[in-house]
Design a protein around this motif. Structure first.
Motif, mmCIF file in Angstrom:
data_model
loop_
_atom_site.group_PDB
_atom_site.id
_atom_site.type_symbol
_atom_site.label_atom_id
_atom_site.label_comp_id
_atom_site.label_asym_id
_atom_site.label_seq_id
_atom_site.Cartn_x
_atom_site.Cartn_y
_atom_site.Cartn_z
ATOM 1 N N PHE A 234 -2.122 6.965 -11.865
ATOM 2 C CA PHE A 234 -1.584 5.050 -11.932
ATOM 3 C C PHE A 234 -2.558 4.489 -11.944
ATOM 4 N N CYS A 235 -3.642 4.410 -11.206
ATOM 5 C CA CYS A 235 -4.150 3.682 -11.578
ATOM 6 C C CYS A 235 -5.389 3.435 -12.904
ATOM 7 N N ALA A 236 -5.212 4.765 -13.596
ATOM 8 C CA ALA A 236 -5.403 4.918 -15.383
ATOM 9 C C ALA A 236 -4.709 3.282 -15.808
ATOM 10 N N PHE A 237 -3.526 3.196 -15.217
ATOM 11 C CA PHE A 237 -2.765 2.072 -16.317
ATOM 12 C C PHE A 237 -3.270 1.550 -16.417
ATOM 13 N N ASP A 238 -3.437 0.651 -14.788
ATOM 14 C CA ASP A 238 -4.104 -1.275 -14.879
ATOM 15 C C ASP A 238 -4.897 -1.179 -13.475
ATOM 16 N N TYR B 63 -4.707 -0.084 -7.701
ATOM 17 C CA TYR B 63 -6.163 0.223 -7.353
ATOM 18 C C TYR B 63 -6.703 0.728 -6.115
ATOM 19 N N PRO B 64 -7.068 1.475 -6.022
ATOM 20 C CA PRO B 64 -7.392 2.806 -4.555
ATOM 21 C C PRO B 64 -7.837 1.403 -3.217
ATOM 22 N N VAL C 79 -1.038 -1.750 -4.532
ATOM 23 C CA VAL C 79 -0.269 -2.264 -5.584
ATOM 24 C C VAL C 79 0.158 -3.518 -5.545
ATOM 25 N N ASP C 80 -0.229 -4.413 -6.535
ATOM 26 C CA ASP C 80 -0.107 -5.596 -7.258
ATOM 27 C C ASP C 80 1.600 -6.097 -6.943
ATOM 28 N N CYS D 285 1.193 -1.056 -0.054
ATOM 29 C CA CYS D 285 -0.282 -0.284 0.217
ATOM 30 C C CYS D 285 0.742 0.554 0.118
ATOM 31 N N VAL D 286 0.156 2.448 -0.696
ATOM 32 C CA VAL D 286 1.243 3.820 -1.026
ATOM 33 C C VAL D 286 0.094 4.813 -0.986
ATOM 34 N N LYS D 287 0.824 5.410 -0.301
ATOM 35 C CA LYS D 287 -0.142 7.187 0.357
ATOM 36 C C LYS D 287 0.143 7.537 -1.228
ATOM 37 N N LEU D 288 -0.726 8.722 -2.313
ATOM 38 C CA LEU D 288 -0.566 9.424 -3.595
ATOM 39 C C LEU D 288 -1.407 10.249 -3.413
ATOM 40 N N SER D 289 -0.885 11.242 -3.752
ATOM 41 C CA SER D 289 -2.325 11.789 -4.205
ATOM 42 C C SER D 289 -3.723 12.099 -4.735
ATOM 43 N N GLU D 290 -4.595 12.622 -4.784
ATOM 44 C CA GLU D 290 -5.717 12.756 -5.710
ATOM 45 C C GLU D 290 -5.265 11.743 -6.868
#
Length: 105
Positions: free
Chosen positions: A57-61, A66-67, A80-81, A46-51
């Protein structure tokens, strides 16, 4: 695919990072703030990102990045897998999380 030892090495490669216990997980912190965590024997971190960074990053795959599925996800916490992510993408993700948390006052 990235193994957990590589993840740990990458997370600890940033200046001022410390690994500390966080409940049943290991947290990676800068300026006493968590930017990444992982549970023992898990391939999900798990990582902390801005919205905004989270949406990019989630748009990649969304099967790889994923959130978190609750209020923490709406605050930028992102799963993150490690079995599916490439090392270079993980480096970028960790650098973004480190900078997101480390740059806060």
């Amino acid at each position: 695919m990235v193994n957990i030892d590589t993840f740990k090495q990458l997370a600890l490669s940033f200046p001022g990072v410390e690994a500390q216990p966080h409940f049943e997980k290991t947290s990676y912190r800068v300026k006493k703030k968590i930017f990444a965590t992982h549970a023992p024997d898990s391939h999900i971190v798990c990582v902390k990102l801005s919205e905004i960074d989270q949406s990019v990053f989630c748009a990649f795959d969304k099967t790889i990045i994923y959130p978190v599925d609750n209020k923490w996800g709406k605050q930028g916490w992102t799963l993150v897998d490690l079995k599916k992510i490439r090392k270079e993408m993980l480096k970028d993700l960790l650098a973004t999380a480190y900078n997101c948390v480390g740059s806060k006052k």
